[in-house]
Design a protein around this motif. Sequence first.
Motif, mmCIF file in Angstrom:
data_model
loop_
_atom_site.group_PDB
_atom_site.id
_atom_site.type_symbol
_atom_site.label_atom_id
_atom_site.label_comp_id
_atom_site.label_asym_id
_atom_site.label_seq_id
_atom_site.Cartn_x
_atom_site.Cartn_y
_atom_site.Cartn_z
ATOM 1 N N VAL A 29 30.947 49.795 40.041
ATOM 2 C CA VAL A 29 31.269 50.497 38.787
ATOM 3 C C VAL A 29 32.794 50.637 38.873
ATOM 4 N N ARG A 30 33.208 51.061 40.028
ATOM 5 C CA ARG A 30 34.637 51.325 39.901
ATOM 6 C C ARG A 30 35.660 50.158 39.792
ATOM 7 N N VAL A 31 35.080 49.124 40.175
ATOM 8 C CA VAL A 31 35.716 47.939 39.906
ATOM 9 C C VAL A 31 35.901 47.636 38.520
ATOM 10 N N LEU A 32 34.775 47.663 37.873
ATOM 11 C CA LEU A 32 34.539 47.301 36.183
ATOM 12 C C LEU A 32 35.708 48.328 35.540
ATOM 13 N N PHE B 194 31.077 32.203 45.997
ATOM 14 C CA PHE B 194 31.248 32.230 44.471
ATOM 15 C C PHE B 194 31.678 33.335 43.826
ATOM 16 N N CYS B 195 32.307 34.216 44.569
ATOM 17 C CA CYS B 195 32.676 35.534 44.257
ATOM 18 C C CYS B 195 33.302 35.766 42.921
ATOM 19 N N GLU C 79 35.370 44.275 47.700
ATOM 20 C CA GLU C 79 34.961 45.788 47.522
ATOM 21 C C GLU C 79 33.820 45.750 46.951
ATOM 22 N N VAL C 80 33.213 44.697 46.248
ATOM 23 C CA VAL C 80 31.966 44.857 45.349
ATOM 24 C C VAL C 80 30.885 44.238 46.365
ATOM 25 N N HIS C 81 31.023 43.367 47.296
ATOM 26 C CA HIS C 81 29.772 42.862 47.796
ATOM 27 C C HIS C 81 29.930 43.121 49.435
ATOM 28 N N GLY C 82 30.756 43.797 49.960
ATOM 29 C CA GLY C 82 30.914 44.485 51.398
ATOM 30 C C GLY C 82 30.958 43.567 52.320
ATOM 31 N N GLY C 83 31.225 42.296 52.117
ATOM 32 C CA GLY C 83 31.314 41.269 53.429
ATOM 33 C C GLY C 83 32.486 40.538 53.161
#
Length: 480
Positions: A402-405, A360-361, A348-352
């Motif tokens: 930002v929403r994940v944070l 290394f996510c 959801e953050v990196h789109g892949g």
Amino acid sequence: PESSRLLLAKALLEMELVNENLKVLGEEGVVPPLVAMISGNLESKAVSLGVLAKLSACQENKKYIASAGAVPYILDLLFSAHISTLIRESCAVILERLVASSCIQFLVDACAVALDLQPIVTNLLCLQQNPISNHVIRRLALGALVGICRSREEPVNKAFSDANGISIILPLLEDSNYEIQEMAINLVFCFCGEETTKLADYLLFGDRLVNFLSLLKDDSRTELQVAVLGILSSLRSSAPAVAHALFRLDALREIFRLLSSQNSELKENALGVILLFTNQLDLEMQRAVVRMGTYPLLVNFLKSGTETAKARAAAIMTNLSTSTPKLSITPVNTGFWCLWPLWFSVCEVHGGVCDTATTFCLLKANALSELVNVLQDGDKAALAALQALATLVDGTMVFEAVRVLSDAGAIYPILDLVGRENAAIKEAALNLLEKIFMDNRMVDAYGIQARVLLVDLTGRLKNAYVRQKVDGVIAQLNCN
């Protein structure tokens, strides 16, 4: 009479005395007359200093030796080349014991005035340079030098630097005597942060690094392991060359083994060395680090490590996470949209497609909540955690990050960091808030509290650049 005192001193010199005996002799006032005998003839000097060397083995007697004014005599005789070896050895023993455990409080004259440390350090270094110096005296002098230098007093640092101390001590790292080698390594450890280029050049020559790393294998010498890893972790300015040399020697395996030690400083320094391997420009070494099972270990350090360990664990995560956007693979549309959830787990953050091993996510490593918790720790750890979290909003999917944070409960702790005294933390927090408040939903959720905090802070700021950053975030809040 002097002759009687000499006989009595000789008797003491020949006695087998335990610590309690030595303590009683000190309490009964034997030290001042012995110190007075130092100014006598050579025999009187030798005997009295021999007894004082015995007495110095008792911690309680150190204050008596110092207050009797013995230290200036001891230093003068130690640094006098024409004095007999026996006398100088006794002086070296006393000095080494007086400054043991980084204690320089006993380096005073008879009036309890602190002695100038600079000439003492310079002369002790000169003893190491002199090839004809007695081996025992050199060893004892080196021990005294370690004790004094660990105090990290400014005159000591200056004297060591002015005398080119690192260049004098470095050859001793290869000394065949284990005791001298260990003291030399501990001494280099004291100053390694200031002489990194010279130190790296020395270690990278020939087989020196191989020999240096071999010292990590002996778990009975924990203090030495701490110093070896501390020296290696200090070589950040030469990180690529040092890391590649260590990588070729398969040093990672040994360094990771030491992460399971019970010694906190050893684990901190091991993390510092691992940090050298995570240069963002070298994916091969980053992969090697991750393959060692790094992320679960790092998360554990964030949970229960010391502040330094948390800071270094977060710094490693920062370097690894910075590489994630270019490693995350965006799924290709094959037309079978309904099957995507079965084939891919899109980040959801990196789109892949992300995971710990290949991209290394941070999210896949379950590190996010622990990094947020560390934001409430001391400045060093909090700043490192903040920098790690900032890597999540450096990609193209800023709003998603930002929403994940926000979901992880990071926004209020980040706001709190703006109120800290540390300018670097304020700046890092404000940079992150600028990106957070690009999202109108974040302004709606946190804008009121953020505005109150930032407006209150503005009146107390002295740093013009930070005040400008605060004003920018306030303006951003007002626009949305």
